[in-house]
Every structure is written in C-alpha cells, then in structure tokens.
Design an enzyme around this catalytic site. Structure first.
Site, PDB file in Angstrom:
ATOM      1  N   ARG A 158       0.867  -1.188   0.000  1.00 15.12           N
ATOM      2  CA  ARG A 158       0.000   0.000   0.000  1.00 15.12           C
ATOM      3  C   ARG A 158       0.897   1.228   0.000  1.00 15.12           C
ATOM      4  NH1 ARG A 158       2.438   1.821   3.786  1.00 15.12           N
ATOM      5  NH2 ARG A 158       0.945   3.522   3.765  1.00 15.12           N
ATOM      6  N   GLY A 159       0.253   2.424  -0.089  1.00 20.67           N
ATOM      7  CA  GLY A 159       1.020   3.646  -0.271  1.00 20.67           C
ATOM      8  C   GLY A 159       1.095   3.915  -1.767  1.00 20.67           C
ATOM      9  N   ARG A 182      -7.521  -0.100  -6.633  1.00 22.84           N
ATOM     10  CA  ARG A 182      -7.674   0.985  -5.653  1.00 22.84           C
ATOM     11  C   ARG A 182      -7.835   2.305  -6.411  1.00 22.84           C
ATOM     12  NH1 ARG A 182      -4.212   1.091  -0.410  1.00 22.84           N
ATOM     13  NH2 ARG A 182      -6.115   2.152   0.259  1.00 22.84           N
ATOM     14  N   GLN A 198      -1.663   2.196   9.972  1.00 22.85           N
ATOM     15  CA  GLN A 198      -0.390   2.320   9.246  1.00 22.85           C
ATOM     16  C   GLN A 198       0.656   3.048  10.087  1.00 22.85           C
ATOM     17  OE1 GLN A 198      -3.385   2.998   7.931  1.00 22.85           O
ATOM     18  NE2 GLN A 198      -3.469   2.604   5.742  1.00 22.85           N
ATOM     19  N   ASP A 225      -1.805  10.726  -1.811  1.00 24.03           N
ATOM     20  CA  ASP A 225      -2.218   9.717  -2.789  1.00 24.03           C
ATOM     21  C   ASP A 225      -2.565  10.334  -4.127  1.00 24.03           C
ATOM     22  OD1 ASP A 225      -2.845   8.636   0.032  1.00 24.03           O
ATOM     23  OD2 ASP A 225      -2.632   6.901  -1.302  1.00 24.03           O
ATOM     24  N   ASN A 282      -5.111  12.466   0.989  1.00 25.55           N
ATOM     25  CA  ASN A 282      -4.219  11.591   1.759  1.00 25.55           C
ATOM     26  C   ASN A 282      -5.083  10.796   2.731  1.00 25.55           C
ATOM     27  OD1 ASN A 282      -1.520  10.649   2.297  1.00 25.55           O
ATOM     28  ND2 ASN A 282      -1.642  11.696   4.260  1.00 25.55           N
TER      29      ASN A 282
HETATM   30  O1  MRU Z   1      -4.451   3.186   2.264  1.00 26.26           O
HETATM   31  P1  MRU Z   1      -2.966   3.376   2.121  1.00 26.26           P
HETATM   32  O2  MRU Z   1      -2.184   2.785   3.256  1.00 26.26           O
HETATM   33  O3  MRU Z   1      -2.473   2.922   0.765  1.00 26.26           O
HETATM   34  O4  MRU Z   1      -2.775   4.933   2.196  1.00 26.26           O
HETATM   35  C1  MRU Z   1      -1.492   5.476   2.119  1.00 26.26           C
HETATM   36  C2  MRU Z   1      -1.440   6.914   2.367  1.00 26.26           C
HETATM   37  O5  MRU Z   1      -2.436   7.580   2.532  1.00 26.26           O
HETATM   38  C3  MRU Z   1      -0.083   7.528   2.327  1.00 26.26           C
HETATM   39  O6  MRU Z   1      -0.006   8.580   3.233  1.00 26.26           O
HETATM   40  C4  MRU Z   1       0.147   8.044   0.901  1.00 26.26           C
HETATM   41  O7  MRU Z   1       0.002   7.020  -0.031  1.00 26.26           O
HETATM   42  C5  MRU Z   1       1.451   8.623   0.734  1.00 26.26           C
HETATM   43  S1  MRU Z   1       2.617   7.335   0.660  1.00 26.26           S
HETATM   44  C6  MRU Z   1       4.091   7.825   0.165  1.00 26.26           C
END
Ligand code: MRU
Length: 350
Positions: free
Chosen positions: A51-52, A94, A199, A240, A250
């Site tokens: 994820r991220g 996603r 996270q 994101d 985000n």
């Molecule tokens: O749902 P996730 O864990 O994929 O969400 C991730 C985030 O919101 C991070 O803060 C974002 O992707 C920046 S990661 C470099």
C-alpha cells in the site's frame, strides 16, 4: 530479500517473481510474498499487502511485466489483448492512488506501439525496475529539498505511513524526516496511529524504530492536545493524489490534522513525487475517494470491536484544501501558493 541502505525493502524482482514484504502483518512478522501472476499482484494491492501510492504504482508496473511473461501470445495483437485485460484488472484495485494509473500509463506507452512480443516483454520488465529506481531517487531528492524547512530540534507530526514501505524506498514524508534526522539528531516524531488500518502504529513506528529516529506513538484523537501545548513544530504527510490547484488527498484524518495545524499556526507540509500530481483534475472535489470494508472499522485482526450489524462508514482518504497546505515538496523543489503553475511546470519538466 536483500535490504538497501534504508533498512526496509518493500518490493523487488527476484528472477521472474515480484517479491513484496507483507504489510498486513507487520510489525509482528516479516513475511515476503512471491508473485508469479498479475492477478496475484492485483490481489496484494487490493488487500493492502502492499500500500502507499508510489509503492502501488511500482507494483502495478511489475504486475504488467508479469502479465506479459504469463501471456502465451505469439503475435502482437494477442499480447496486447492480454495486457489490456491485465491493465484493467490492476487499475480497478484501488481508486484514489494516482500513481497506479500513472504507472499503468507508463507501461501502456511501451505496449501500445506495435512491436515484437519478446521485446515488449523485456521492455515492460525493464521499465518497471526503472519506475522503482526513479521513485527512490525522487524520494531522496524530496528529502534534500524538504529538510531545510524544519527548525533545529523540531517535533514533527506525521499521519499514516509515507515511508520506505509506501514507496520504492526511503519514503516521501518519512524520507523528509530521514533527511532532517541526518542533519539533526535532536528531532522527535509524533506518529498518529492512523485508524482503522493502523499504518502509523504498525508501519511508521516500526520504520522509525529501525532507523533509531526518536518517536512517540499517539492515537489520532490526541494530536489536538499536543498542538495546544505547543509541542508540535511542523507536520509532514504524504499524498495519494494532488489536484492541479494543490488540493491534497491523503489518508483519512489528514484534513483534521491540517485544520489543527492552521489553528495553531504550525506549518503543514506535503511530500509527494510529481507522479502523484494529477493535472487532469482542477481541484480536490474531483478526486475519487475509496470506501473500504466495514470490517476494517468494526474489528481488528480476530477481535470484534462493535456489535454485529453496526452500520459503518469507512472512507479511506480525505482531501486537504490547498489553503491549509504551507508547501508541497516534490523532487523538483518546494512549491508554495499559487500551486497550479509551479506543479504544472514541475510535471512538464519530467
Ligand atoms: O491506504 P494506504 O495505506 O495505501 O494509504 C497510504 C497513504 O495515505 C499515504 O499517506 C500516501 O500514499 C502517501 S505514501 C508515500
């Protein structure tokens, strides 16, 4: 799996397999998943083994390379059909992370031009490795640009995980924090736990611990207390998707932190590569927000936390308006209001 200088290795090629650390069970177990098909990669993205936004982009690019290897196609037309199918499947995993569509677009540039299937297979794998390497380089550059923004001995709040695990390596927001720490060992990081997927508690705290960066874990509802006490000097988060006007999507809860930062006169920074900037959207109202499973809110691992049938909302992201953002740090530099022009110029420079 070989580790880079940044202690954490998120995703890599091992021969013709894509190997990822399973982020669903960190920090209790360090387990690696081997992927041989694009469908397995899609499943890992959907279920958040990886994820991220930037890491999702790298995974999707590698997934396309696997799709090309899996395909028995002998002709260009047959291969393209299989790749289009894989691209659709990966894209649907996603909706908010812009890097996903961006990385698929990079791969499409290769296979949309008619060519020899063998060469296309080779180029897709090569480009996926380049996307990973470029992502790390962009994170390191963001760290360099961002580090001078922080005062000596800063107490920095971060939300979610925007570290090595969320990227090809090094991290966006955590990359900036790593770079600040290289210059100044007296910093401290407040880590929001980041309900419901945790996270912050599970991943950011773990990464900071590995690097020896001083941190303190807090629940999401505690940050107001620390802002009010004057204990937070700056906020840095990842993103994101960033709309053309600088509105930032985000992890859910980021908007709340931005409002608190504004109310207390604390700078609020966003660190993200230009591959997260979506110039096709004029503002944040157009950013698709993923709604995830109610079970993420009502239970944790095997533990039910709410009565059966409890109605739940679970938006995974929110949008912070550009007015609440002090600066956006990309690999091209530090961008400030008005964002539209400088973000567009940074993207164009790519
Ligand atoms: O749902 P996730 O864990 O994929 O969400 C991730 C985030 O919101 C991070 O803060 C974002 O992707 C920046 S990661 C470099």
């Amino acid at each position: 799996m070989t580790k880079t200088g940044y202690n954490v290795k998120t995703i890599e090629w091992q021969n013709d397999e894509v190997v990822m650390i399973d982020q669903r069970i960190l920090p209790l177990e360090e387990t690696y998943i081997h992927h041989r098909t694009w469908q397995e990669v899609a499943d890992s993205i959907k279920t958040m083994a990886i994820r991220g936004a930037p890491a999702i982009g790298v995974a999707a690019a590698m997934g396309m390379a696997l799709a090309a290897m899996q395909s028995p196609a002998a002709t260009y037309e047959e291969l393209k059909e299989d790749l289009d199918k894989a691209a659709r499947g990966l894209y649907e995993t996603r909706p908010t992370a812009y890097n996903l569509g961006w990385a698929l677009g990079q791969q499409a540039r290769i296979y949309e031009k008619e060519g020899d299937p063998g060469q296309i297979r080779q180029r897709l794998k090569q480009r996926s490795q380049e996307i990973l390497d470029e992502d790390v380089a962009m994170c390191v550059a963001m760290g360099e640009h961002g580090a001078p923004l922080f005062p000596e001995g800063a107490c920095i709040l971060t939300h979610c995980n925007a570290g090595a695990l969320a990227t090809g390596g090094y991290g966006t927001a955590l990359g900036v924090i790593r770079s600040v720490f290289k210059r100044d060992k007296n910093i401290k990081v407040y880590v929001d736990e980041t309900r419901p997927f945790l996270q912050g508690a599970r991943l950011t705290a773990w990464e900071l611990g590995q690097e020896g960066i001083p941190y303190c874990l807090i629940t999401d509802n505690m940050s107001g207390y620390f802002f009010k006490k004057g204990e937070i000097d700056a906020v840095v988060v990842g993103s994101d998707r960033i709309a053309a006007n600088g509105d930032v999507a985000n992890k859910i809860g980021t908007y709340t932190v931005s409002v608190l930062a504004k109310a207390h006169g604390v700078p609020f920074y966003v660190a993200a590569p230009t591959s997260t900037v979506d110039l096709s959207l004029p503002d944040g109202d157009h950013i698709p927000i993923e709604e995830r499973e109610p079970a993420e809110v009502t239970r944790f691992r095997d533990c039910e936390c709410a009565a059966p049938g409890t109605p739940v909302c679970n938006p995974a992201f929110d949008v912070t308006p550009h007015e609440n953002v002090t600066a956006i740090i990309t690999e091209a530099g530090v961008h400030r209001e008005p964002y539209a022009e400088s973000l567009a110029a940074a993207k164009k420079g790519k």
